[in-house]
Design a protein around this motif. Structure first.
Motif, mmCIF file in Angstrom:
data_model
loop_
_atom_site.group_PDB
_atom_site.id
_atom_site.type_symbol
_atom_site.label_atom_id
_atom_site.label_comp_id
_atom_site.label_asym_id
_atom_site.label_seq_id
_atom_site.Cartn_x
_atom_site.Cartn_y
_atom_site.Cartn_z
ATOM 1 N N ARG A 7 -5.883 22.848 -20.240
ATOM 2 C CA ARG A 7 -5.264 23.818 -19.323
ATOM 3 C C ARG A 7 -3.888 24.569 -19.875
ATOM 4 N NH1 ARG A 7 -4.076 19.816 -14.485
ATOM 5 N NH2 ARG A 7 -2.585 21.798 -13.738
ATOM 6 N N LEU A 8 -3.206 23.792 -20.676
ATOM 7 C CA LEU A 8 -1.939 24.580 -21.260
ATOM 8 C C LEU A 8 -2.380 25.530 -22.078
ATOM 9 C CD1 LEU A 8 0.493 21.612 -22.112
ATOM 10 C CD2 LEU A 8 0.610 23.345 -20.290
ATOM 11 N N ALA A 9 -3.463 25.393 -22.897
ATOM 12 C CA ALA A 9 -3.956 26.234 -23.981
ATOM 13 C C ALA A 9 -4.372 27.734 -23.106
ATOM 14 C CB ALA A 9 -4.957 25.783 -24.924
ATOM 15 N N PRO A 13 6.539 21.207 -5.318
ATOM 16 C CA PRO A 13 6.104 22.234 -6.199
ATOM 17 C C PRO A 13 4.670 23.214 -5.288
ATOM 18 C CG PRO A 13 5.919 20.106 -7.377
ATOM 19 C CD PRO A 13 6.275 19.791 -5.956
ATOM 20 N N ALA A 14 4.778 24.311 -5.993
ATOM 21 C CA ALA A 14 3.724 25.012 -5.321
ATOM 22 C C ALA A 14 2.709 24.951 -5.161
ATOM 23 C CB ALA A 14 4.058 26.691 -6.015
ATOM 24 N N GLY A 15 2.074 24.174 -6.087
ATOM 25 C CA GLY A 15 0.636 23.661 -6.114
ATOM 26 C C GLY A 15 0.636 22.025 -5.863
ATOM 27 N N GLY A 16 1.833 21.604 -5.435
ATOM 28 C CA GLY A 16 1.737 20.124 -5.063
ATOM 29 C C GLY A 16 2.206 19.281 -6.101
ATOM 30 N N THR A 17 2.365 18.020 -5.794
ATOM 31 C CA THR A 17 2.972 17.213 -7.070
ATOM 32 C C THR A 17 1.546 16.616 -7.935
ATOM 33 O OG1 THR A 17 4.934 16.673 -6.081
ATOM 34 C CG2 THR A 17 4.076 15.187 -7.817
ATOM 35 N N PRO A 18 1.623 17.030 -9.118
ATOM 36 C CA PRO A 18 0.295 16.456 -9.796
ATOM 37 C C PRO A 18 0.402 15.077 -10.225
ATOM 38 C CG PRO A 18 1.940 17.469 -11.269
ATOM 39 C CD PRO A 18 2.563 17.683 -9.968
ATOM 40 N N GLU A 42 2.683 29.066 -16.742
ATOM 41 C CA GLU A 42 1.807 30.273 -16.128
ATOM 42 C C GLU A 42 0.451 30.025 -16.225
ATOM 43 O OE1 GLU A 42 1.523 32.894 -13.046
ATOM 44 O OE2 GLU A 42 3.406 32.072 -13.793
ATOM 45 N N GLY A 43 -0.387 29.883 -15.384
ATOM 46 C CA GLY A 43 -1.892 29.765 -15.189
ATOM 47 C C GLY A 43 -2.253 28.312 -15.560
ATOM 48 N N ALA A 44 -1.310 27.371 -15.776
ATOM 49 C CA ALA A 44 -1.827 25.989 -16.156
ATOM 50 C C ALA A 44 -1.116 25.001 -14.767
ATOM 51 C CB ALA A 44 -1.450 25.632 -17.339
ATOM 52 N N GLY A 45 -0.125 25.662 -14.174
ATOM 53 C CA GLY A 45 0.501 24.647 -13.532
ATOM 54 C C GLY A 45 1.485 23.849 -14.068
ATOM 55 N N THR A 46 1.630 22.724 -13.300
ATOM 56 C CA THR A 46 2.695 21.514 -13.810
ATOM 57 C C THR A 46 1.891 20.577 -14.103
ATOM 58 O OG1 THR A 46 4.445 22.439 -12.117
ATOM 59 C CG2 THR A 46 4.678 20.277 -13.174
ATOM 60 N N LEU A 47 2.382 19.631 -15.166
ATOM 61 C CA LEU A 47 1.634 18.585 -15.894
ATOM 62 C C LEU A 47 2.497 17.500 -15.954
ATOM 63 C CD1 LEU A 47 -0.370 20.150 -18.745
ATOM 64 C CD2 LEU A 47 -1.139 19.770 -16.240
ATOM 65 N N LEU A 48 2.683 16.398 -15.735
ATOM 66 C CA LEU A 48 3.327 15.219 -15.620
ATOM 67 C C LEU A 48 2.724 14.265 -16.571
ATOM 68 C CD1 LEU A 48 4.466 14.501 -11.959
ATOM 69 C CD2 LEU A 48 5.622 15.868 -13.922
ATOM 70 N N VAL A 49 3.345 13.806 -17.779
ATOM 71 C CA VAL A 49 2.656 13.044 -18.674
ATOM 72 C C VAL A 49 3.715 11.784 -19.036
ATOM 73 C CG1 VAL A 49 2.072 12.796 -21.334
ATOM 74 C CG2 VAL A 49 1.825 15.013 -20.003
ATOM 75 N N ASP A 50 2.985 10.720 -18.848
ATOM 76 C CA ASP A 50 3.637 9.348 -19.097
ATOM 77 C C ASP A 50 3.309 8.874 -20.485
ATOM 78 O OD1 ASP A 50 4.631 6.694 -19.204
ATOM 79 O OD2 ASP A 50 3.577 6.157 -17.241
ATOM 80 N N PRO A 51 4.278 8.963 -21.437
ATOM 81 C CA PRO A 51 4.328 8.616 -22.889
ATOM 82 C C PRO A 51 3.886 7.381 -23.298
ATOM 83 C CG PRO A 51 6.438 9.240 -22.404
ATOM 84 C CD PRO A 51 5.781 9.638 -21.191
ATOM 85 N N TYR A 93 10.275 15.126 -7.395
ATOM 86 C CA TYR A 93 11.659 15.574 -8.077
ATOM 87 C C TYR A 93 11.307 15.977 -9.688
ATOM 88 C CZ TYR A 93 16.007 14.739 -10.933
ATOM 89 O OH TYR A 93 16.962 14.871 -11.799
ATOM 90 N N ALA A 94 10.892 15.369 -10.375
ATOM 91 C CA ALA A 94 10.619 15.786 -11.597
ATOM 92 C C ALA A 94 9.807 16.985 -11.962
ATOM 93 C CB ALA A 94 9.773 14.312 -12.485
ATOM 94 N N ALA A 95 8.771 16.948 -11.072
ATOM 95 C CA ALA A 95 8.025 18.291 -11.100
ATOM 96 C C ALA A 95 8.761 19.664 -10.703
ATOM 97 C CB ALA A 95 6.622 18.272 -10.299
ATOM 98 N N LEU A 96 9.665 19.478 -9.794
ATOM 99 C CA LEU A 96 10.463 20.522 -9.390
ATOM 100 C C LEU A 96 11.459 20.774 -10.551
ATOM 101 C CD1 LEU A 96 11.123 19.593 -5.760
ATOM 102 C CD2 LEU A 96 9.847 21.507 -6.515
ATOM 103 N N ASP A 97 11.934 20.065 -11.457
ATOM 104 C CA ASP A 97 12.893 20.501 -12.625
ATOM 105 C C ASP A 97 12.086 21.578 -13.314
ATOM 106 O OD1 ASP A 97 15.059 19.267 -11.880
ATOM 107 O OD2 ASP A 97 14.759 17.606 -13.091
ATOM 108 N N VAL A 98 10.693 21.546 -13.402
ATOM 109 C CA VAL A 98 10.155 22.693 -14.429
ATOM 110 C C VAL A 98 9.458 23.733 -13.458
ATOM 111 C CG1 VAL A 98 9.781 21.009 -16.292
ATOM 112 C CG2 VAL A 98 8.091 21.171 -14.648
ATOM 113 N N GLU A 99 9.857 23.529 -12.266
ATOM 114 C CA GLU A 99 8.832 24.513 -11.470
ATOM 115 C C GLU A 99 9.361 26.033 -11.598
ATOM 116 O OE1 GLU A 99 6.396 25.639 -7.887
ATOM 117 O OE2 GLU A 99 6.564 24.154 -9.363
ATOM 118 N N LEU A 100 10.816 26.233 -11.613
ATOM 119 C CA LEU A 100 11.529 27.613 -11.771
ATOM 120 C C LEU A 100 12.011 27.894 -13.225
ATOM 121 C CD1 LEU A 100 12.819 27.826 -8.436
ATOM 122 C CD2 LEU A 100 10.832 28.914 -9.239
#
Length: 286
Positions: free
Chosen positions: A42-44, A22-27, A74-83, A174-181
């Motif tokens: 951040r999302l808000a 990902p552009a901002g690295g894997t979070p 956009e403006g929040a980057g990528t988030l990975l949440v473990d439910p 890999y998971a982060a890249l799935d939402v990158e674009l």
């Protein structure tokens, strides 16, 4: 030649630019309520629709639950949440996701497990469905990203056991890249659908997918046992059904994929062997 035809022709070319991280690295993975609240803030503060994806453990677990939720705005980057460790404490996420359009690829695969987490989209844009409506014959995420955006996504962990903990770093990448674009892909497809006069139609299809609910249970699912065509008698079919139902009950109780409790081939081979005693049945190879 239409834009869709041009895209279909380019799919056999040399390929796009490899996208390896990902552009901002894997979070880091969010595993507690405090981290989730910070992520939701951040999302808000971001803008535009929210890209959403999940990773499940199909082939390993019985229940098709989400073991990772990926988000990008956009403006929040990528988030990975473990439910899993959050154990239902997802109210802050449900609030922010309930106020903005989602962008998903093959939404029908992700919406049921997200609904189990209490996450429901107020509107959605399905990039797979959009690709089909735009006339593309091949609508896998990687194919559409390469065709329309010029990047090549590295695939390889979609069939992994996402219930495993801790999740390996390369899987998270890999998971982060799935939402990158997903959001840029949405923009390309929306413009193409508008140019073809299909955008209103597409929005109707997206709404139908959003409100469809979970699929109805299959009637007599045991009849889908692989190799059942080899069984020619009513008695044999009854035996397949009995073994299938017993396996399903065990798999459900253990939360394991049925094929990992007993493969279909073992069921069919046992019926064909027609053992007369419990010992003969147990002696059969699996």
């Amino acid at each position: 030649m239409s834009t869709a035809d041009q895209g279909a022709g380019s799919q056999d070319g040399p390929g796009g630019v490899p996208l390896t991280e990902p552009a901002g690295g894997t979070p880091p993975v969010i595993t507690d309520v405090a981290g989730l609240r910070e992520a939701c803030a951040r999302l808000a503060a971001g803008s535009g629709p929210i890209a959403v994806d999940t990773e499940r453990a199909s082939g390993y677990r019985y229940w098709p639950k989400a073991y990772l939720v990926q988000l990008r705005r956009e403006g929040a980057g990528t988030l990975l949440v473990d439910p899993i460790p959050l154990d239902g404490e997802l109210a802050p996420l449900a609030e922010i996701l309930g106020a903005h359009e989602w962008v998903l690829h093959a939404a029908s695969q992700d919406l049921p497990c997200l609904a189990e987490l209490g996450l429901h989209p107020p509107a959605l844009f399905d990039t797979e469905l959009a690709g089909r409506l735009a006339g593309y014959e091949r609508v896998a995420l990687g194919t559409l990203v390469e065709t329309l955006l010029g990047y090549r996504l590295e695939k390889g962990h979609s069939a992994a056991d996402w219930s495993r903990r801790p999740l390996p770093a390369e899987w998270l990448n890999y998971a982060a890249l799935d939402v990158e674009l997903l959001v840029p892909l949405r923009g390309k497809l929306e413009a193409e659908l508008a140019g073809q006069g299909k955008l209103d139609w597409a929005h109707q299809e997206f709404e139908a997918a959003r409100t469809a609910g979970p699929p109805a249970p299959r009637a007599e699912p045991w009849r889908r046992t692989s190799g059942i065509h080899k069984i020619k008698t009513a008695r044999g079919l009854a035996a397949v059904r009995a073994l299938w139902e017993e396996r399903d009950a065990l798999a459900r109780g253990r939360d394991r994929a049925p094929g990992r409790v007993l493969p279909d081939s073992a069921i069919v081979n046992a019926v064909l062997a027609d053992p007369r005693t419990d010992a003969e049945l147990r002696a059969l190879p699996v």
